[in-house]
Design a protein around this motif. Structure first.
Motif, PDB file in Angstrom:
ATOM      1  N   GLU A 164       0.406  -1.704   0.110  1.00  0.00           N
ATOM      2  CA  GLU A 164       0.280  -0.331  -0.379  1.00  0.00           C
ATOM      3  C   GLU A 164       1.039   0.945  -0.220  1.00  0.00           C
ATOM      4  O   GLU A 164       2.188   1.274   0.806  1.00  0.00           O
ATOM      5  CB  GLU A 164      -0.586  -0.190   1.229  1.00  0.00           C
ATOM      6  N   SER A 165       0.790   2.243  -0.638  1.00  0.00           N
ATOM      7  CA  SER A 165       1.808   3.548  -0.896  1.00  0.00           C
ATOM      8  C   SER A 165       3.148   3.074  -1.289  1.00  0.00           C
ATOM      9  O   SER A 165       3.485   2.375  -2.108  1.00  0.00           O
ATOM     10  CB  SER A 165       1.309   4.092   0.113  1.00  0.00           C
ATOM     11  N   CYS A 188      -2.636   2.200  -4.639  1.00  0.00           N
ATOM     12  CA  CYS A 188      -2.399   3.435  -4.584  1.00  0.00           C
ATOM     13  C   CYS A 188      -0.799   3.624  -4.425  1.00  0.00           C
ATOM     14  O   CYS A 188       0.068   4.452  -4.340  1.00  0.00           O
ATOM     15  CB  CYS A 188      -2.812   4.207  -3.741  1.00  0.00           C
ATOM     16  N   TYR A 190       2.983   5.127  -6.133  1.00  0.00           N
ATOM     17  CA  TYR A 190       3.213   6.073  -7.062  1.00  0.00           C
ATOM     18  C   TYR A 190       4.680   5.836  -8.182  1.00  0.00           C
ATOM     19  O   TYR A 190       5.273   4.514  -7.989  1.00  0.00           O
ATOM     20  CB  TYR A 190       3.817   7.292  -6.628  1.00  0.00           C
ATOM     21  N   GLN A 196       6.524  12.268  -7.056  1.00  0.00           N
ATOM     22  CA  GLN A 196       5.164  12.724  -6.761  1.00  0.00           C
ATOM     23  C   GLN A 196       5.798  13.429  -5.044  1.00  0.00           C
ATOM     24  O   GLN A 196       4.973  14.091  -4.581  1.00  0.00           O
ATOM     25  CB  GLN A 196       5.244  11.069  -5.179  1.00  0.00           C
ATOM     26  N   HIS A 248      -6.401   1.606  -6.971  1.00  0.00           N
ATOM     27  CA  HIS A 248      -6.318   2.480  -6.939  1.00  0.00           C
ATOM     28  C   HIS A 248      -8.166   3.436  -6.618  1.00  0.00           C
ATOM     29  O   HIS A 248      -8.752   3.184  -6.833  1.00  0.00           O
ATOM     30  CB  HIS A 248      -5.459   3.583  -7.663  1.00  0.00           C
ATOM     31  N   ASP A 252      -8.270  10.466  -4.669  1.00  0.00           N
ATOM     32  CA  ASP A 252      -7.206  10.180  -4.202  1.00  0.00           C
ATOM     33  C   ASP A 252      -6.256  11.304  -4.498  1.00  0.00           C
ATOM     34  O   ASP A 252      -5.990  11.096  -6.200  1.00  0.00           O
ATOM     35  CB  ASP A 252      -5.621   9.135  -4.248  1.00  0.00           C
ATOM     36  N   ASP A 253      -6.040  12.384  -4.267  1.00  0.00           N
ATOM     37  CA  ASP A 253      -5.600  13.395  -4.629  1.00  0.00           C
ATOM     38  C   ASP A 253      -4.366  13.645  -3.706  1.00  0.00           C
ATOM     39  O   ASP A 253      -3.564  15.044  -4.608  1.00  0.00           O
ATOM     40  CB  ASP A 253      -6.317  14.840  -4.497  1.00  0.00           C
ATOM     41  N   PHE A 254      -3.395  12.853  -3.028  1.00  0.00           N
ATOM     42  CA  PHE A 254      -2.200  12.378  -2.764  1.00  0.00           C
ATOM     43  C   PHE A 254      -1.472  11.923  -3.258  1.00  0.00           C
ATOM     44  O   PHE A 254      -0.435  12.764  -3.926  1.00  0.00           O
ATOM     45  CB  PHE A 254      -2.595  11.849  -1.266  1.00  0.00           C
ATOM     46  N   VAL A 255      -1.338  10.564  -4.352  1.00  0.00           N
ATOM     47  CA  VAL A 255      -0.649   9.541  -5.148  1.00  0.00           C
ATOM     48  C   VAL A 255      -1.678  10.135  -6.280  1.00  0.00           C
ATOM     49  O   VAL A 255      -2.817   8.794  -5.565  1.00  0.00           O
ATOM     50  CB  VAL A 255       0.166   8.344  -4.192  1.00  0.00           C
ATOM     51  N   HIS A 281      -6.552   8.698  -0.323  1.00  0.00           N
ATOM     52  CA  HIS A 281      -5.538   8.111  -0.306  1.00  0.00           C
ATOM     53  C   HIS A 281      -5.365   6.818   0.574  1.00  0.00           C
ATOM     54  O   HIS A 281      -5.389   6.752   1.792  1.00  0.00           O
ATOM     55  CB  HIS A 281      -3.909   8.772  -0.053  1.00  0.00           C
ATOM     56  N   ALA A 282      -5.243   6.128  -0.213  1.00  0.00           N
ATOM     57  CA  ALA A 282      -4.913   4.467   1.333  1.00  0.00           C
ATOM     58  C   ALA A 282      -6.119   4.572   1.583  1.00  0.00           C
ATOM     59  O   ALA A 282      -5.916   3.078   2.577  1.00  0.00           O
ATOM     60  CB  ALA A 282      -3.506   4.091   1.854  1.00  0.00           C
TER      61      ALA A 282
END
Length: 321
Positions: A164-165, A188, A190, A196, A248, A252-255, A281-282
């Motif tokens: 994850e992530s 999710c 990168y 990133q 994903h 998700d606006d982080f990754v 995210h996650a």
């Protein structure tokens, strides 16, 4: 006059060098020593959300291990073995989390007939290591965990890796280095840590240019032995032959989900892509638990890697609804 100009130029150059050095150290510190979540709060969060069951954990067959990494410290891992099977999955948590965040996935794979291994990344939880490297050194820790699992189970081991992530990035970097798992799940992740970090900088700080990132990269090379530009799961994906499931959440606006979409497009051979309509995210599993399990089950069935093939999608869905 000429001497005066040279003195002024030297002073300006020295000042610039000093400012660049300070900025580089500060920027690299933010990455190398990224602030972690409080471990007790992680446990409390997972327990209150009923994703971590204390009764289950107290009764499940398990073995705690400290595994020596080639990076020079021990990795804290727990082998969870509810089944009499040689099918296992290694679960890699995200940055700032601990292996407690991996227990929810262990329970999911338990329902699918798998045993599992959860562990702490370097500088997280019970593992050693002084810095976070976003997958660069973490992939060698994952290798040490896999090697121990192979020794523990023997030649009939069938295993997958779920990440994850940052754990997803670590999973893909590992697979690009040593593609020996039966399957990989990238949740999710990168596609490139430089891109990133730049995205996070531009969306959450006043810094809009890549200068700070370039300085951080130079100082991370000097201080931690690698350049941030080399942490590129996008490149690793090109080398992976085994099946990969990319997951994903669209919100998700982080990754950004485009990163998983891109890697799915690059990956040759067996692959799948699942995009959830709900979840930051996650949060794909947390917001869509039944559909998440169904997605994983279908992926495993499609590639013939469910233990004995006896667990159906309908059975899994029924247990979680």
């Amino acid at each position: 006059m000429r001497k005066r100009i040279l003195q002024v130029s030297a002073a300006i150059s020295s000042t610039f060098t000093l400012l660049a050095t300070v900025a580089g150290i500060l920027a690299s510190n933010r990455l190398m020593y990224v602030k972690k979540k409080d471990e007790e709060l992680i446990l409390e969060r997972e327990t209150s959300a009923k994703r971590y069951d204390e009764v289950w954990y107290a009764n499940v067959k398990k073995e705690e291990r400290w595994i020596e990494s080639e990076n020079g410290y021990n990795v804290h891992a727990i082998f969870l073995e509810p089944h009499n099977t040689k099918h296992y999955v290694v679960i890699c948590h995200g940055v700032t989390e601990t292996k407690v965040n991996s227990f929810k996935y262990a329970r999911m794979f338990e329902e699918l007939g798998y045993n599992s291994v959860v562990y702490d990344h370097r500088r997280h939880g019970g593992s050693g290591g002084k810095t976070t490297s976003f997958g660069h050194y973490e992939k060698f820790d994952l290798k040490a965990v896999v090697d121990m699992l192979k020794e523990h189970v023997g030649p009939d081991l069938v295993f997958g890796i779920h990440g994850e992530s940052m754990g997803a990035a670590t999973t893909l970097l590992y697979a690009g280095m040593r593609d020996d798992a039966a399957f990989y799940i990238s949740d999710c992740g990168y596609s490139d840590i430089s891109e990133q970090v730049l995205h996070v900088m531009q969306t959450t700080t006043p810094l809009k240019t890549p200068l700070a990132l370039k300085l951080a990269g130079i100082f991370m090379k000097l201080r931690d032995g690698y350049h941030i530009s080399t942490v590129s799961p996008r490149e690793a994906v090109k080398l992976i032959k085994q099946p990969v499931l990319f997951i994903h959440s669209l919100p998700d606006d982080f990754v950004l989900p485009e990163m998983s979409i891109e890697m799915h497009g690059i990956k040759e051979g067996p692959k799948a892509l699942k995009l959830f309509d709900k979840g930051a995210h996650a949060q794909s599993f947390n917001e869509n638990p039944a559909e998440y399990k169904e997605t994983v089950s279908e992926f495993l069935h499609e590639h013939g890697i469910n233990p004995a093939g006896e667990v159906s999608v309908n059975k899994i869905s029924a247990t979680v609804e």
